[in-house]
Design a protein around this motif. Structure first.
Motif, PDB file in Angstrom:
ATOM      1  N   GLY A  49       0.864  -1.169   0.000  1.00 39.28           N
ATOM      2  CA  GLY A  49       0.000   0.000   0.000  1.00 39.28           C
ATOM      3  C   GLY A  49       0.906   1.225   0.000  1.00 39.28           C
ATOM      4  O   GLY A  49       2.121   1.118   0.204  1.00 39.28           O
ATOM      5  N   SER A 123       1.481  -3.266   5.028  1.00 36.11           N
ATOM      6  CA  SER A 123       0.287  -2.883   4.273  1.00 36.11           C
ATOM      7  C   SER A 123      -0.981  -3.519   4.822  1.00 36.11           C
ATOM      8  O   SER A 123      -1.686  -4.241   4.120  1.00 36.11           O
ATOM      9  N   GLY A 124      -1.284  -3.227   6.079  1.00 32.78           N
ATOM     10  CA  GLY A 124      -2.421  -3.840   6.770  1.00 32.78           C
ATOM     11  C   GLY A 124      -3.752  -3.683   6.074  1.00 32.78           C
ATOM     12  O   GLY A 124      -4.543  -4.619   6.032  1.00 32.78           O
ATOM     13  N   SER A 125      -4.038  -2.507   5.514  1.00 34.04           N
ATOM     14  CA  SER A 125      -5.345  -2.337   4.879  1.00 34.04           C
ATOM     15  C   SER A 125      -5.464  -3.208   3.638  1.00 34.04           C
ATOM     16  O   SER A 125      -6.539  -3.724   3.335  1.00 34.04           O
ATOM     17  N   ILE A 126      -4.356  -3.394   2.934  1.00 40.30           N
ATOM     18  CA  ILE A 126      -4.379  -4.271   1.752  1.00 40.30           C
ATOM     19  C   ILE A 126      -4.577  -5.717   2.177  1.00 40.30           C
ATOM     20  O   ILE A 126      -5.353  -6.454   1.567  1.00 40.30           O
ATOM     21  N   ALA A 128      -6.137  -6.798   4.847  1.00 35.86           N
ATOM     22  CA  ALA A 128      -7.531  -6.980   5.262  1.00 35.86           C
ATOM     23  C   ALA A 128      -8.464  -7.073   4.055  1.00 35.86           C
ATOM     24  O   ALA A 128      -9.338  -7.939   4.009  1.00 35.86           O
ATOM     25  N   GLN A 129      -8.271  -6.200   3.070  1.00 38.42           N
ATOM     26  CA  GLN A 129      -9.134  -6.218   1.880  1.00 38.42           C
ATOM     27  C   GLN A 129      -8.981  -7.513   1.083  1.00 38.42           C
ATOM     28  O   GLN A 129      -9.969  -8.101   0.630  1.00 38.42           O
ATOM     29  N   THR A 152      -1.914  -0.439  15.277  1.00 33.53           N
ATOM     30  CA  THR A 152      -2.848  -0.883  14.244  1.00 33.53           C
ATOM     31  C   THR A 152      -2.869  -2.405  14.224  1.00 33.53           C
ATOM     32  O   THR A 152      -1.830  -3.034  14.031  1.00 33.53           O
ATOM     33  N   GLN A 156      -7.077  -5.154  10.871  1.00 35.86           N
ATOM     34  CA  GLN A 156      -8.020  -4.064  11.075  1.00 35.86           C
ATOM     35  C   GLN A 156      -8.939  -3.931   9.871  1.00 35.86           C
ATOM     36  O   GLN A 156      -8.482  -3.897   8.727  1.00 35.86           O
ATOM     37  N   GLY A 157     -10.234  -3.912  10.126  1.00 34.91           N
ATOM     38  CA  GLY A 157     -11.209  -3.781   9.052  1.00 34.91           C
ATOM     39  C   GLY A 157     -11.791  -5.103   8.581  1.00 34.91           C
ATOM     40  O   GLY A 157     -12.749  -5.115   7.810  1.00 34.91           O
TER      41      GLY A 157
END
Length: 184
Positions: A49, A123-126, A128-129, A152, A156-157
């Motif tokens: 990310g 790249s945690g959000s990537i 999770a997605q 974080t 997360q998410g």
């Protein structure tokens, strides 16, 4: 069909970064550096990310990185890199492609390439997605023997349960433990 691996280091209480993106708590000694260098020899495409990418790009090409961890720096700098961002316009880090299209669809296309191996770093959000989309084949967590007060979370998410089975482990002299999981 390609393979997608998510690799992250995390605290005992599940954070992959502290406040202000702090990762100074991670124990990256000689043995962990050798593991990283060996992993990079597999020539996987590295996925990031924007936030993680900018942090990595600000360190790995520098003289300090090349002097302190030459093999890891060489692998990071030579690797094919993809950064997913809708705001990043250009990059100076060699072998980098910016993808601004939909993350899930772009990764589906990449996974359709026979034999393509990709590793998400940080790249945690990537993570999770792509976990939600069931596109990650293996999760590797390097767990540091440290807990921090806030940060974080690794997933997360995430809105759905993710069942995993342990497929490998390694204990480093520093007390860091690597756990490898596949999706059930």
């Amino acid at each position: 069909m390609g393979k997608l691996i998510a690799y992250n280091f995390t605290t005992l209480n599940g954070y992959f970064k502290g406040p202000d993106n702090d990762i100074s708590w991670h124990r990256h000694g000689e043995e962990e550096s050798a593991f990283s260098a060996d992993s990079l020899e597999a020539k996987a495409t590295l996925l990031f990310g924007r936030v993680t990418y900018e942090m990595m790009a600000s360190f790995w090409p520098t003289p300090a990185a090349i002097e302190n961890m030459p093999e890891v720096a060489k692998g990071m700098n030579e690797a094919e890199k993809i950064v997913f961002s809708t705001t990043l316009e250009s990059t100076d880090w060699e072998n980098t492609t910016i993808i601004q299209e939909d993350l899930v669809e772009a990764v589906r296309k990449l996974k359709a390439i026979p034999g393509k191996v990709m590793t998400i770093l940080g790249s945690g959000s990537i993570i999770a997605q792509l976990a939600e989309a069931r596109l990650i084949d293996e999760y590797q967590f390097m767990i540091d023997p440290v807990a921090i007060g806030e940060g974080t979370p690794s997933f997360q998410g995430l809105t759905e349960k993710l069942d995993l089975k342990l497929v490998g482990h390694r204990v480093f002299k520093s007390g860091v433990v690597l756990l490898s999981y596949e999706v059930i």
